[in-house]
Design a protein around this motif. Structure first.
Motif, short mmCIF file in Angstrom:
data_model
loop_
_atom_site.label_atom_id
_atom_site.label_comp_id
_atom_site.label_asym_id
_atom_site.label_seq_id
_atom_site.Cartn_x
_atom_site.Cartn_y
_atom_site.Cartn_z
N THR A 59 44.62 -72.66 7.57
CA THR A 59 45.01 -71.90 6.44
C THR A 59 43.20 -71.35 6.27
O THR A 59 41.95 -71.63 6.81
N GLU A 61 41.86 -71.56 2.71
CA GLU A 61 41.45 -72.47 2.47
C GLU A 61 40.75 -73.35 3.12
O GLU A 61 39.72 -73.99 2.05
N GLU A 116 45.17 -65.79 3.00
CA GLU A 116 45.43 -66.03 1.79
C GLU A 116 46.67 -66.02 1.41
O GLU A 116 47.42 -64.56 1.66
N ARG A 117 47.70 -67.04 0.86
CA ARG A 117 48.88 -66.47 0.59
C ARG A 117 48.82 -67.13 -0.61
O ARG A 117 50.33 -66.90 -0.95
N THR A 118 48.43 -66.84 -1.95
CA THR A 118 48.75 -67.03 -3.54
C THR A 118 49.16 -65.38 -3.75
O THR A 118 49.86 -66.03 -4.26
N ARG A 119 48.95 -63.78 -3.20
CA ARG A 119 48.91 -63.09 -2.87
C ARG A 119 50.51 -62.93 -3.13
O ARG A 119 51.40 -61.98 -3.15
N GLU A 121 53.18 -64.14 0.36
CA GLU A 121 54.13 -64.81 1.07
C GLU A 121 53.54 -64.74 2.29
O GLU A 121 53.16 -65.25 3.31
N ARG A 249 58.98 -62.68 -1.56
CA ARG A 249 57.46 -62.54 -1.85
C ARG A 249 57.14 -62.57 0.41
O ARG A 249 56.00 -61.94 0.34
N ASN A 374 45.28 -57.57 -11.27
CA ASN A 374 46.59 -57.47 -10.65
C ASN A 374 46.96 -56.18 -9.99
O ASN A 374 47.24 -55.39 -9.97
#
Length: 565
Positions: A59, A61, A116-119, A121, A249, A374
């Motif tokens: 991943t 992270e 990065e999957r936070t924003r 999917e 997402r 954002n």
């Protein structure tokens, strides 16, 4: 007189026209979904190269950022780690713990990536690794979408002139649904891109034809309002796209979710009439009168029989004239505009304004991912500023003049965007504010250029001139995705380029003649004289601009339609 005489009895914007107009504006929302979806479908989240000693399913992270200096080269120019390559060496525990010094600067190209999957999917970029050497593919997909818009405006415009507005509207809608879903289930990049390009073409068929049907039934006094208000529905769709992206997402379901609302417009088939103007232009008088009678019934008005009789006589006379003229009538071309010096100068200036307005509008609309902060909020703001931009036009376009508004808005957009280069890096909010100010101003100028161009071209070549202008505008939209790629290297760079072009366009627009309260040029000679300074008998320069106000918003001539989005 023709159909305009009928409008006097129906009312410029009666109950029937208001109902049909509102229904025909709603497809602009779904067309906005498709035009703006690329921001989320092709979103490029933060990513890093998966190193040789890591599992292929690592991943973003899983490898600590504190050790990135040991694995990835650093670019001082951009201030970012180069995630497209890594140091080519043995990654032992001693080296990763800092016990061994990195003595090599050799690098190797990365093969696998972690996102990065936070924003997001998922997106088409993360699924097909459209980064680094493949990053041009994401821009190409958006660019081909705009190429589809260009082709659709030509193909569906001509088809609607030949076969009617209504059948082409529904044919485009069916194609949009089919290929919209196909894009969502596409197994690879090529199928996705081709499907999206066809969807882009259908946005012209749906929105353009619906727009023309609506405008052809509105009286002259309401055409400015109707033309601008229709664009506001597109802005609503702009903002709603962010709502879909917030709740959905996964990019495949997002594409399908943005497509399915178009099915609601299938119920229009028994509600929306064929354009009475088009029916009359094709000699289908009985069907046209049936449409007019229904409108008169809902508007609760009576149309005298003499109006119908005159309408039939004029239609018969028009048909006879077309037959008598036959092959003697030469079709005007863009070369006619280039034959006369003053017309050529004005035409090239108008072409440049269309190119800049379209490129800057779509460049800013698709650049929200590069602004920082954002992303969803930036996107909503980018759509929201269009509402006051169009409201500004409704209040000022017939008071301040077209040239002053076009030039002033382009200059404002240019200055706002150029100022972003002096904003400190820790004041990202100010970059966003300036970008939104530029978006508001360019939206106003984009809305003005439609009407301003209509009034510049002579009647005999107006459709040709506006069609060519629309094609030039699409070129700006086609190039915009590649421009936004530059934001990966320096965030303000796309804004700087758009600002410089807008500033130049605003200055050049001052060379065009004002058209407010001026008569419409009819012949090529009128167009050549219009706006050309002539020496008067007392030795002073005078501008050859006289006549009456033209308030028509619809870009229509002899039953032909052009692109209006």
């Amino acid at each position: 007189m023709g159909y305009d005489e009928v409008i006097k009895y129906l009312g410029d914007f009666g109950r029937y026209q208001r109902q049909i107009y509102f229904l025909l504006c709603l497809p602009a929302i779904s067309c906005a979904f498709h035009k703006l979806a690329g921001v989320f479908l092709l979103a490029r989240p933060n990513f890093r190269c998966i190193l040789p000693f890591e599992d292929v399913n690592a991943t973003y992270e899983s490898f600590p950022q504190q050790q990135w200096n040991l694995t990835y080269p650093y670019d001082p120019l951009t201030g970012k780690w180069q995630m497209c390559e890594y140091y080519n060496r043995d990654y032992t525990d001693d080296y990763l713990n800092g016990s061994t010094v990195n003595a090599t600067i050799d690098t190797k190209e990365c093969e696998n990536f972690a996102y990065e999957r936070t924003r997001y999917e998922s997106s088409a970029v993360t699924e097909w690794n459209l980064v680094c050497s493949r990053s041009l593919l994401s821009a190409t997909s958006d660019s081909l979408f705009m190429l589809g818009v260009l082709l659709g405006s030509i193909v569906f415009g001509q088809l609607s002139d030949k076969y009617g507005r209504k059948p082409i509207f529904f044919a485009s809608l069916v194609m949009q649904e089919v290929f919209g879903v196909l894009a969502g289930i596409a197994p690879e990049y090529f199928t996705y891109t081709v499907s999206r390009m066809i969807v882009g073409a259908t946005t012209s068929g749906v929105f353009l034809v619906a727009y023309v049907i609506a405008m052809e039934m509105v009286g002259q006094s309401y055409r400015l309002f109707a033309g601008v208000a229709c664009q506001m529905f597109f802005s609503v769709g702009f903002m709603l796209t962010a709502g879909f992206a917030y709740f959905i997402r996964d990019w495949r379901w997002l594409q399908i979710g943005l497509t399915l609302p178009g099915l609601l417009f299938m119920c229009y088939h028994s509600i929306i009439p064929e354009s009475a103007r088009w029916l009359l232009s094709k000699g289908r008088k009985t069907e046209a009168i049936a449409v007019i009678d229904k409108a008169a019934e809902i508007n609760d008005v009576n149309i005298p029989q003499v109006v119908y009789d005159n309408l039939m006589e004029e239609t018969n006379g028009s048909d006879a004239m077309k037959v008598s003229n036959g092959s003697n009538e030469r079709t005007p071309s863009i070369f006619d505009l280039m034959h006369y010096p003053n017309l050529r100068r004005k035409t090239l200036l108008i072409f440049f304004d269309w190119f800049v307005n379209s490129g800057t509008y779509y460049g800013l609309s698709w650049n929200t991912n590069n602004l920082g902060g954002n992303v969803l909020l930036n996107f909503v703001l980018s759509g929201a500023v269009e509402i006051p931009a169009y409201s500004f036009l409704l209040l000022t376009l017939n008071k301040w003049g077209r040239r002053s508004i076009l030039s002033g808005c382009m200059l404002t957009a240019g200055v706002s965007l150029i100022l972003t280069i002096i904003v400190p890096s820790d004041m990202n909010w100010l970059i966003i504010v300036l970008a939104m100010a530029g978006k508001l101003a360019i939206t106003s100028s984009y809305g003005t250029i439609y009407l301003f161009s209509t009034e510049q071209f002579p009647t005999v070549v107006r459709n040709v001139g506006l069609g060519a202008s629309s094609m030039v505008a699409r070129i700006g939209g086609i190039l915009a995705p590649y421009l936004n790629l530059l934001g990966q290297f320096w965030r303000p760079l796309p804004l700087l380029i758009c600002g410089a072009l807008a500033l130049l366009g605003g200055l050049l627009s001052l060379m065009l003649p004002e058209t407010l309260n001026k008569s419409l040029p009819e012949t090529m000679e009128d167009g050549e004289k219009f706006g050309r300074k002539q020496r008067s008998s007392d030795g002073r320069d005078s501008n050859n601009e006289d006549g009456e106000e033209l308030t028509t918003m619809i870009t229509k001539h002899n039953g032909k339609i052009i692109s209006c989005t």
